[in-house]
Design a protein around this motif. Structure first.
Motif, PDB file in Angstrom:
ATOM      1  N   SER A   1       1.202  -1.066  -0.081  1.00 32.27           N
ATOM      2  CA  SER A   1       0.063   0.305  -0.003  1.00 32.27           C
ATOM      3  C   SER A   1       0.449   0.699  -0.231  1.00 32.27           C
ATOM      4  CB  SER A   1      -0.788  -0.204   1.300  1.00 32.27           C
ATOM      5  OG  SER A   1      -0.439   0.274   2.408  1.00 32.27           O
ATOM      6  N   GLN A   2       2.416   0.769   0.291  1.00 31.30           N
ATOM      7  CA  GLN A   2       3.200   2.091   0.239  1.00 31.30           C
ATOM      8  C   GLN A   2       3.807   2.426  -0.759  1.00 31.30           C
ATOM      9  OE1 GLN A   2       2.920   4.017   3.524  1.00 31.30           O
ATOM     10  NE2 GLN A   2       1.892   1.958   3.889  1.00 31.30           N
ATOM     11  N   VAL A   3       3.646   1.827  -2.065  1.00 28.71           N
ATOM     12  CA  VAL A   3       4.378   1.883  -3.531  1.00 28.71           C
ATOM     13  C   VAL A   3       2.586   2.508  -4.241  1.00 28.71           C
ATOM     14  CG1 VAL A   3       4.758   0.923  -5.480  1.00 28.71           C
ATOM     15  CG2 VAL A   3       4.935  -0.652  -2.800  1.00 28.71           C
ATOM     16  N   PRO A   4       3.098   4.277  -4.723  1.00 28.69           N
ATOM     17  CA  PRO A   4       1.649   4.110  -5.313  1.00 28.69           C
ATOM     18  C   PRO A   4       1.861   3.648  -6.888  1.00 28.69           C
ATOM     19  CG  PRO A   4       4.316   5.463  -6.226  1.00 28.69           C
ATOM     20  CD  PRO A   4       4.673   3.988  -5.812  1.00 28.69           C
ATOM     21  N   TRP A   5       1.187   2.244  -6.373  1.00 27.48           N
ATOM     22  CA  TRP A   5       0.156   1.737  -8.122  1.00 27.48           C
ATOM     23  C   TRP A   5      -1.245   1.763  -6.866  1.00 27.48           C
ATOM     24  CZ3 TRP A   5       3.114  -3.764  -7.475  1.00 27.48           C
ATOM     25  CH2 TRP A   5       4.485  -3.353  -7.118  1.00 27.48           C
ATOM     26  N   THR A   6      -1.848   1.509  -8.279  1.00 29.09           N
ATOM     27  CA  THR A   6      -3.507   1.291  -7.759  1.00 29.09           C
ATOM     28  C   THR A   6      -3.502  -0.414  -7.227  1.00 29.09           C
ATOM     29  OG1 THR A   6      -4.155  -0.461 -10.005  1.00 29.09           O
ATOM     30  CG2 THR A   6      -3.976   2.056  -9.786  1.00 29.09           C
ATOM     31  N   ASP A   7      -4.544  -0.638  -6.728  1.00 33.92           N
ATOM     32  CA  ASP A   7      -5.259  -1.246  -5.914  1.00 33.92           C
ATOM     33  C   ASP A   7      -4.940  -2.846  -6.799  1.00 33.92           C
ATOM     34  OD1 ASP A   7      -5.552   0.169  -3.720  1.00 33.92           O
ATOM     35  OD2 ASP A   7      -8.137  -0.761  -3.482  1.00 33.92           O
ATOM     36  N   GLN A   8      -5.469  -2.639  -8.647  1.00 37.24           N
ATOM     37  CA  GLN A   8      -5.335  -3.808  -9.543  1.00 37.24           C
ATOM     38  C   GLN A   8      -4.099  -3.894  -9.286  1.00 37.24           C
ATOM     39  OE1 GLN A   8      -8.310  -5.461 -10.369  1.00 37.24           O
ATOM     40  NE2 GLN A   8      -6.610  -6.163 -11.366  1.00 37.24           N
ATOM     41  N   ALA A   9      -2.479  -2.978  -9.634  1.00 38.78           N
ATOM     42  CA  ALA A   9      -1.480  -3.191  -9.939  1.00 38.78           C
ATOM     43  C   ALA A   9      -1.127  -3.871  -8.468  1.00 38.78           C
ATOM     44  CB  ALA A   9      -0.862  -1.920 -10.455  1.00 38.78           C
ATOM     45  N   ARG A  10      -1.158  -3.173  -7.198  1.00 32.50           N
ATOM     46  CA  ARG A  10      -0.867  -3.540  -6.157  1.00 32.50           C
ATOM     47  C   ARG A  10      -1.976  -5.452  -6.001  1.00 32.50           C
ATOM     48  NH1 ARG A  10      -2.843   1.218  -3.560  1.00 32.50           N
ATOM     49  NH2 ARG A  10      -1.272   2.466  -3.417  1.00 32.50           N
ATOM     50  N   ARG A  11      -2.259  -5.594  -6.755  1.00 30.37           N
ATOM     51  CA  ARG A  11      -3.365  -7.713  -6.276  1.00 30.37           C
ATOM     52  C   ARG A  11      -2.411  -8.176  -6.893  1.00 30.37           C
ATOM     53  NH1 ARG A  11      -7.483  -6.114  -5.046  1.00 30.37           N
ATOM     54  NH2 ARG A  11      -8.376  -4.791  -6.120  1.00 30.37           N
ATOM     55  N   GLU A  12      -2.349  -7.520  -8.648  1.00 34.29           N
ATOM     56  CA  GLU A  12      -1.307  -8.618  -9.629  1.00 34.29           C
ATOM     57  C   GLU A  12      -0.500  -8.897  -8.713  1.00 34.29           C
ATOM     58  OE1 GLU A  12      -2.241  -6.378 -13.683  1.00 34.29           O
ATOM     59  OE2 GLU A  12      -4.074  -6.652 -13.079  1.00 34.29           O
ATOM     60  N   PHE A  13       0.543  -7.526  -8.626  1.00 33.15           N
ATOM     61  CA  PHE A  13       2.098  -7.989  -8.068  1.00 33.15           C
ATOM     62  C   PHE A  13       2.114  -8.989  -6.995  1.00 33.15           C
ATOM     63  CE2 PHE A  13       4.990  -7.226  -4.413  1.00 33.15           C
ATOM     64  CZ  PHE A  13       5.922  -7.067  -5.494  1.00 33.15           C
TER      65      PHE A  13
END
Length: 173
Positions: A43-55
């Protein structure tokens, strides 16, 4: 030790829980469980929630592949309560060691003593088998405090992980 030796022996110590081998049908639950345990970090990374989930889903698959390749014979267990999956516990037994590879519970079941019950049950099995329990934990993981309260000690630092161990009284390697 049989394929489910530890799972069967854990159940009497945590009667409110059931430990069953993970199946392919559990993959979505396990993937989401993994993501929930790592969400705060990403959540600290400036990504979208979708990008976080995929990662996180990719990381889950990498971890899953690593465990299957490097821990052949491990007990990869889904923790159930009242028939519903609430977590996982992965154990790798050897003659003188029980490796706690992973333990995780869904958010709503954390902090209720269920993880402690499972670890204390493992400690009882280690006493019975004259075996050490070892595990890796990140220094910022809240579970580290539980492990310390239960008597786990730092064996060594391994990269981003603390490698901890617990030995029963009278244990000799």
């Amino acid at each position: 030790m049989s394929k489910l030796a530890l799972a069967m022996r854990l159940m009497p110590h945590c009667p409110q829980l059931e430990f069953v081998p993970e199946q392919e049908a559990d993959t979505a639950f396990l993937r989401d469980l993994y993501a929930s345990t790592r969400w705060q970090e990403v959540s600290q990374v400036p990504w979208t929630d979708q990008a976080r989930r995929e990662f996180l889903y990719d990381q889950f698959q990498l971890q899953r592949d690593h465990y299957r390749k490097n821990y052949v014979g491990a007990e990869l267990l889904v923790v159930r309560q009242h028939g519903q999956p609430i977590g996982r516990i992965y154990l790798y037994p050897s003659p003188r060691e029980i490796r706690l590879m992973d333990i995780a519970l869904v958010d709503s079941k954390r902090g209720l003593g269920l993880g402690r019950c499972m670890i204390e049950a493992l400690m009882q099995l280690a006493r019975e088998d004259a075996a050490e329990i070892t595990l890796h934990v990140e220094p910022n993981n809240p579970a580290l405090h539980l492990y310390e309260r239960l008597g786990f000690r730092l064996i060594e630092e391994r990269g981003v992980y603390h490698f901890l161990g617990w030995t029963p009284p009278g244990y000799t390697a």
